[in-house]
Write a protein that holds these residues in place. Structure first.
Motif, mmCIF file in Angstrom:
data_model
loop_
_atom_site.group_PDB
_atom_site.id
_atom_site.type_symbol
_atom_site.label_atom_id
_atom_site.label_comp_id
_atom_site.label_asym_id
_atom_site.label_seq_id
_atom_site.Cartn_x
_atom_site.Cartn_y
_atom_site.Cartn_z
ATOM 1 N N THR A 54 0.806 -1.230 0.000
ATOM 2 C CA THR A 54 0.000 0.000 0.000
ATOM 3 C C THR A 54 0.836 1.275 0.000
ATOM 4 O O THR A 54 0.277 2.371 -0.012
ATOM 5 C CB THR A 54 -0.944 0.035 1.227
ATOM 6 O OG1 THR A 54 -0.161 -0.001 2.420
ATOM 7 C CG2 THR A 54 -1.900 -1.147 1.204
ATOM 8 N N ASP A 82 -3.341 5.884 -2.961
ATOM 9 C CA ASP A 82 -4.357 6.754 -2.386
ATOM 10 C C ASP A 82 -5.446 5.898 -1.742
ATOM 11 O O ASP A 82 -5.461 4.675 -1.905
ATOM 12 C CB ASP A 82 -4.922 7.714 -3.440
ATOM 13 C CG ASP A 82 -5.678 7.006 -4.564
ATOM 14 O OD1 ASP A 82 -6.355 5.981 -4.303
ATOM 15 O OD2 ASP A 82 -5.609 7.471 -5.714
ATOM 16 N N PRO A 83 -6.360 6.506 -0.979
ATOM 17 C CA PRO A 83 -7.358 5.712 -0.243
ATOM 18 C C PRO A 83 -8.178 4.770 -1.114
ATOM 19 O O PRO A 83 -8.426 3.623 -0.723
ATOM 20 C CB PRO A 83 -8.240 6.792 0.409
ATOM 21 C CG PRO A 83 -7.323 7.950 0.605
ATOM 22 C CD PRO A 83 -6.414 7.930 -0.593
ATOM 23 N N GLN A 84 -8.611 5.218 -2.309
ATOM 24 C CA GLN A 84 -9.410 4.336 -3.164
ATOM 25 C C GLN A 84 -8.573 3.164 -3.673
ATOM 26 O O GLN A 84 -9.061 2.032 -3.752
ATOM 27 C CB GLN A 84 -9.974 5.126 -4.360
ATOM 28 C CG GLN A 84 -10.896 4.295 -5.254
ATOM 29 C CD GLN A 84 -12.070 3.691 -4.493
ATOM 30 O OE1 GLN A 84 -12.806 4.399 -3.821
ATOM 31 N NE2 GLN A 84 -12.249 2.378 -4.588
ATOM 32 N N GLU A 121 -4.074 -1.528 8.073
ATOM 33 C CA GLU A 121 -4.190 -2.274 6.818
ATOM 34 C C GLU A 121 -4.048 -3.769 7.044
ATOM 35 O O GLU A 121 -4.770 -4.567 6.453
ATOM 36 C CB GLU A 121 -3.153 -1.771 5.805
ATOM 37 C CG GLU A 121 -3.492 -0.430 5.215
ATOM 38 C CD GLU A 121 -4.915 -0.382 4.671
ATOM 39 O OE1 GLU A 121 -5.311 -1.306 3.935
ATOM 40 O OE2 GLU A 121 -5.642 0.556 4.998
#
Length: 307
Positions: free
Chosen positions: A160, A164-166, A193
């Motif tokens: 990750t 970005d968040p999406q 996460e």
């Protein structure tokens, strides 16, 4: 799927990985958690055959990584934390090249390319040079190459980073879709996460595997309700949708009852709140109970720092 016994790696006098014993089960998502410099990437490089252990053994599906390296590596798909790519290669050229390295040819290679293109949603960038991809699409292409040969074990090292968040949500959904047909090992220094995707987590600190913990998708909440004349709050709460367990903490706190309840992973707290309102329970407080992975990680870190 993965067995490590006494796995260690030294760099001169520095012991980067210290006698790690670990088993990862077939069909699970296992999270390896630790701060930067804890030894996560060194352990992964030994698992993939990129580093030779100073001591210990590693087996994948019963195959010794050192003695049966090619056969063991054929079972793996690997996405490193940081990797140099061929910037002039288009996405489909890169994936075709990687597939050929995995000895995929002809119709088998074509089917594999179509499968990963659909699974990783690479249609829009299929003919884009790798050097012009956004970080998110670059990560998708790297995961696609790791899945071309349908590996039994997928290894994601800090997947990750830079997303970005999406993109993080998309990656999380992809990981969950791979189970149980694949075993997934994912490393991260981001607790939240790991907690969202893994069924178990190993905590690595200063090269040592300090603990292996099961993770639950359930959530625990504390509720304070004004006492009803028949004290039937516990029974009413137990009948609400998605509530797995109810525990009365104290019979009365002034005019209120305080209790905890466990909410199923697929249940909505909003739905529970609406149900409480519809049942006309006089709620005066509702809050999440802490004490999950974060608190356990901090407790371990504090204890080790004191040694």
């Amino acid at each position: 799927m993965v067995v490590m016994r006494g796995l260690s790696r030294r760099y001169g006098r520095k012991l980067a990985v210290d006698a790690v014993d670990l088993e990862i089960h077939q069909g699970e998502v296992f999270g390896l958690l630790g701060p930067n410099g804890s030894g996560k990437s060194t352990l992964i490089r030994m698992l993939t055959g990129l580093l030779v252990p100073s001591a210990g053994q590693i087996a994948i599906a019963g195959l010794d990584v050192l003695k049966e390296g090619p056969a063991a590596r054929a079972l793996m798909g690997y996405v490193p934390e940081d990797v140099m790519l061929y910037p002039a290669m288009r996405v489909h050229e890169f994936l075709r090249f990687m597939g050929s390295l995995r000895r995929l040819q002809g119709a088998n290679l074509t089917r594999a390319l179509e499968r990963v293109r659909a699974r990783l949603s690479l249609h829009e960038v299929w003919t884009t040079p790798m050097g012009r991809l956004s970080h998110g699409y670059r990560q998708r292409a790297l995961i696609a190459q790791a899945l071309l040969h349908e590996p039994a074990l997928l290894i994601l090292d800090e997947p990750t980073n830079g997303l970005d968040p999406q993109q993080i949500i998309d990656l999380r959904e992809l990981i969950q879709s791979l189970v149980p047909t694949h075993t997934v090992l994912v490393t991260s220094h981001i607790l939240s996460e790991i907690e969202r995707v893994a069924s178990r987590v190993g905590i690595l600190l200063q090269g040592r595997l300090c603990s292996v913990l099961p993770l639950s998708r359930e959530s625990r909440y504390r509720l304070r309700v004004l006492a009803m004349p028949d004290d039937g709050v516990e029974g009413l709460l137990a009948l609400l949708p998605g509530i797995l367990e109810v525990l009365i903490l104290e019979k009365r706190i002034g005019d209120a009852l305080e209790m905890e309840f466990v909410l199923a992973a697929d249940a909505s707290l909003d739905a529970v709140a609406r149900a409480l309102t519809e049942a006309k329970l006089p709620v005066v407080g509702l809050q999440a109970v802490t004490g999950g992975l974060e608190s356990r990680f901090l407790a371990l870190t504090s204890r080790i720092a004191q040694v």
